[in-house]
Design a protein around this motif. Structure first.
Motif, short mmCIF file in Angstrom:
data_model
loop_
_atom_site.label_atom_id
_atom_site.label_comp_id
_atom_site.label_asym_id
_atom_site.label_seq_id
_atom_site.Cartn_x
_atom_site.Cartn_y
_atom_site.Cartn_z
N GLY A 53 0.78 -1.23 0.00
CA GLY A 53 0.00 0.00 0.00
C GLY A 53 0.81 1.28 0.00
N LYS A 54 2.09 1.19 -0.39
CA LYS A 54 2.95 2.37 -0.38
C LYS A 54 3.05 2.99 -1.77
CE LYS A 54 3.92 0.99 3.82
NZ LYS A 54 3.22 1.58 4.98
N ASN A 55 3.16 4.33 -1.81
CA ASN A 55 3.56 5.00 -3.04
C ASN A 55 5.05 4.75 -3.26
OD1 ASN A 55 0.97 6.48 -3.36
ND2 ASN A 55 1.63 7.48 -1.47
N ILE A 56 5.45 4.66 -4.53
CA ILE A 56 6.81 4.25 -4.84
C ILE A 56 7.48 5.28 -5.76
CG2 ILE A 56 8.24 2.48 -5.94
CD1 ILE A 56 6.93 1.55 -3.37
N ILE A 57 8.65 5.74 -5.33
CA ILE A 57 9.52 6.59 -6.15
C ILE A 57 10.77 5.76 -6.45
CG2 ILE A 57 10.84 8.72 -6.29
CD1 ILE A 57 8.97 9.84 -4.06
N VAL A 58 11.00 5.45 -7.72
CA VAL A 58 12.10 4.56 -8.08
C VAL A 58 13.15 5.36 -8.86
CG1 VAL A 58 12.75 2.38 -9.14
CG2 VAL A 58 10.43 2.70 -8.27
N GLU A 59 14.37 5.33 -8.36
CA GLU A 59 15.45 6.05 -9.06
C GLU A 59 15.63 5.48 -10.45
OE1 GLU A 59 17.81 8.79 -10.02
OE2 GLU A 59 16.93 8.86 -7.99
N LYS A 60 15.95 6.37 -11.39
CA LYS A 60 16.17 5.91 -12.77
C LYS A 60 17.43 5.05 -12.83
CE LYS A 60 19.89 8.15 -13.30
NZ LYS A 60 21.14 7.36 -13.46
N PRO A 61 17.51 4.06 -13.73
CA PRO A 61 16.41 3.54 -14.53
C PRO A 61 15.50 2.70 -13.64
CG PRO A 61 18.36 2.19 -14.87
CD PRO A 61 18.77 3.31 -13.96
N ALA A 62 14.20 2.97 -13.71
CA ALA A 62 13.29 2.33 -12.77
C ALA A 62 13.32 0.81 -12.90
CB ALA A 62 11.87 2.86 -12.97
N PHE A 63 13.20 0.30 -14.14
CA PHE A 63 13.10 -1.14 -14.33
C PHE A 63 13.91 -1.59 -15.53
CE2 PHE A 63 9.07 0.37 -12.41
CZ PHE A 63 9.33 -0.10 -11.13
N SER A 64 14.20 -2.87 -15.57
CA SER A 64 15.12 -3.41 -16.57
C SER A 64 14.45 -3.69 -17.91
CB SER A 64 15.74 -4.71 -16.04
OG SER A 64 16.40 -4.49 -14.82
N THR A 65 13.15 -3.95 -17.91
CA THR A 65 12.45 -4.36 -19.13
C THR A 65 11.08 -3.70 -19.21
OG1 THR A 65 11.33 -6.26 -18.13
CG2 THR A 65 13.56 -6.64 -18.98
N PRO A 66 10.51 -3.60 -20.41
CA PRO A 66 9.14 -3.10 -20.54
C PRO A 66 8.12 -3.95 -19.81
CG PRO A 66 10.28 -3.01 -22.65
CD PRO A 66 11.17 -3.78 -21.72
N GLU A 67 8.37 -5.25 -19.70
CA GLU A 67 7.45 -6.13 -18.98
C GLU A 67 7.39 -5.77 -17.50
OE1 GLU A 67 8.51 -7.70 -22.78
OE2 GLU A 67 9.84 -7.20 -21.08
N GLU A 68 8.55 -5.51 -16.90
CA GLU A 68 8.57 -5.08 -15.50
C GLU A 68 7.84 -3.75 -15.34
OE1 GLU A 68 12.75 -7.15 -13.91
OE2 GLU A 68 12.61 -4.96 -14.13
N MET A 69 8.13 -2.81 -16.23
CA MET A 69 7.50 -1.50 -16.16
C MET A 69 5.97 -1.62 -16.24
SD MET A 69 7.81 1.89 -16.04
CE MET A 69 9.48 2.37 -16.54
N ALA A 70 5.49 -2.40 -17.19
CA ALA A 70 4.05 -2.56 -17.38
C ALA A 70 3.39 -3.18 -16.15
CB ALA A 70 3.77 -3.40 -18.62
N GLU A 71 4.04 -4.17 -15.56
CA GLU A 71 3.46 -4.83 -14.39
C GLU A 71 3.35 -3.87 -13.21
OE1 GLU A 71 4.19 -8.71 -11.47
OE2 GLU A 71 5.11 -8.66 -13.46
N ILE A 72 4.37 -3.05 -12.99
CA ILE A 72 4.34 -2.10 -11.88
C ILE A 72 3.27 -1.04 -12.10
CG2 ILE A 72 5.63 -0.26 -10.73
CD1 ILE A 72 6.37 -3.10 -9.81
N ILE A 73 3.17 -0.51 -13.31
CA ILE A 73 2.16 0.51 -13.59
C ILE A 73 0.76 -0.05 -13.35
CG2 ILE A 73 1.12 1.91 -15.42
CD1 ILE A 73 3.97 2.20 -16.59
N GLU A 74 0.51 -1.25 -13.85
CA GLU A 74 -0.81 -1.86 -13.67
C GLU A 74 -1.09 -2.13 -12.20
OE1 GLU A 74 -3.37 -5.78 -15.18
OE2 GLU A 74 -1.33 -5.46 -15.90
N LEU A 75 -0.09 -2.64 -11.49
CA LEU A 75 -0.29 -2.96 -10.08
C LEU A 75 -0.54 -1.70 -9.25
CD1 LEU A 75 -0.28 -5.34 -8.08
CD2 LEU A 75 2.16 -4.93 -7.71
#
Length: 333
Positions: A87-109
């Motif tokens: 339930g936390k808001n997340i600020i991730v230092e760049k580069p946030a994620f290694s792949t588009p799949e990881e990025m998409a999963e985090i955005i959706e979640l």
């Protein structure tokens, strides 16, 4: 007040915490490290701070609502996911994620759990970056651009000694494009949109990631050349070429000087810019605007633009490194 937790106890975390505190909109609530003494050493200058040496305990701190993640790149995804599920808001230092799949999963979640995800790409939040964006002419008047960010990393000395530090390791999603080139991609995509083609000509180092390289982003009417590296220093300006002249920037990752050379009149105009002593203050304020006003439609629209920009930059960076044959462990998951 935004109650902030920290994962990652290096210099960039100190810089973000100091920026956040300077806004008077955050307090530092908790610090995570696998070693208690490391967490305490980080937090001792910030007053009454809680410490945790396991992530379950850390994310279980009820009054901590937002977490800044600055751990090694490959750890961002699992830590962000665990934080969002808590339930936390997340600020991730760049580069946030290694792949588009990881990025998409985090955005959706994050959307599912009704929390916010931010990629801490500070340059796009700086007033100078926004001013340059507003000064740019129509795309059909741009004929090219050349962006450079190369800075020798002291960790490269370890590579020369036969070691594999995290920032130069494919196991930790390291390399020049991931660490520094991402700023250049943010500038290109933030100002010009998504390219039609992306190619990266990298020079690999013994750890099998890029030490330096040159990328070309091809648009309908112009190309953008990106030069990045972590095993050499560059002192070149960055430039955007127009039909009537050239916009000269001292950088695109932290713009402090800009001038326009008017070819027709052979004149140079200095562009007035304002900068902060701590370059993370503007992004900390932008994030706080969203966190403090979750139902404001105007601020919400800005947030959605940042998220979509993060998604697109991740796609371009991934395409670039794969075109150069750079493979991360995360690619095989």
């Amino acid at each position: 007040m935004i109650h902030l937790g920290i994962i990652g106890t290096n210099w960039i975390s100190h810089q973000f915490v100091n920026a956040a505190l300077e806004t008077n909109r955050y307090d530092l609530t908790a610090v995570y490290s696998r070693k208690l003494e490391t967490a305490q050493k980080f937090g001792k200058e910030y007053g009454d701070v809680e410490y945790a040496t396991d992530l379950k305990t850390f994310f279980g701190i009820a009054h901590m609502d937002t977490v800044y993640i600055a751990s090694p790149n490959s750890l961002h995804f699992e830590q962000a996911k665990q934080g969002i599920l808590a339930g936390k808001n997340i600020i991730v230092e760049k580069p946030a994620f290694s792949t588009p799949e990881e990025m998409a999963e985090i955005i959706e979640l994050a959307n599912q759990k009704n929390v916010f995800f931010f990629e801490a790409a500070r340059n796009i939040h700086e007033k100078s970056f926004k001013k340059i964006r507003d000064l740019l002419p129509l795309k059909n008047q741009i004929i090219g651009a050349n962006f450079t960010y190369m800075k020798y990393s002291s960790r490269y000395d370890q590579v020369l000694n036969g070691q594999e530090p995290n920032i130069f390791s494919p196991h930790f999603s390291g390399g020049a494009m991931a660490d520094l080139g991402v700023y250049l991609v943010y500038a290109a995509v933030g100002w010009f949109g998504m390219p039609n083609e992306s190619h990266y000509f990298a020079r690999k180092i013994p750890t099998d990631v890029d030490g330096l390289g040159t990328a070309i982003l091809r648009y309908d009417l112009f190309d953008v050349t990106l030069q990045t590296g972590k095993n050499a220093d560059s002192f070149l300006d960055s430039e955007i070429y127009f039909e009537g002249g050239t916009l000269i920037l001292d950088s695109v990752n932290a713009i402090s000087k800009a001038e326009f050379h008017d070819r027709n009149h052979q004149e140079r105009e200095i562009i007035s810019l304002t900068t902060e002593e701590n370059p993370m203050i503007e992004e900390a304020n932008d994030f706080a605007d969203v966190l403090e006003n979750p139902n404001d439609p105007t601020i919400g629209a800005r947030y959605e633009e940042w998220v979509e920009l993060s998604r697109n930059v991740n796609k371009v960076v991934t395409t670039l490194r794969k075109s150069a044959g750079i493979v991360f462990d995360a690619d095989t998951k």
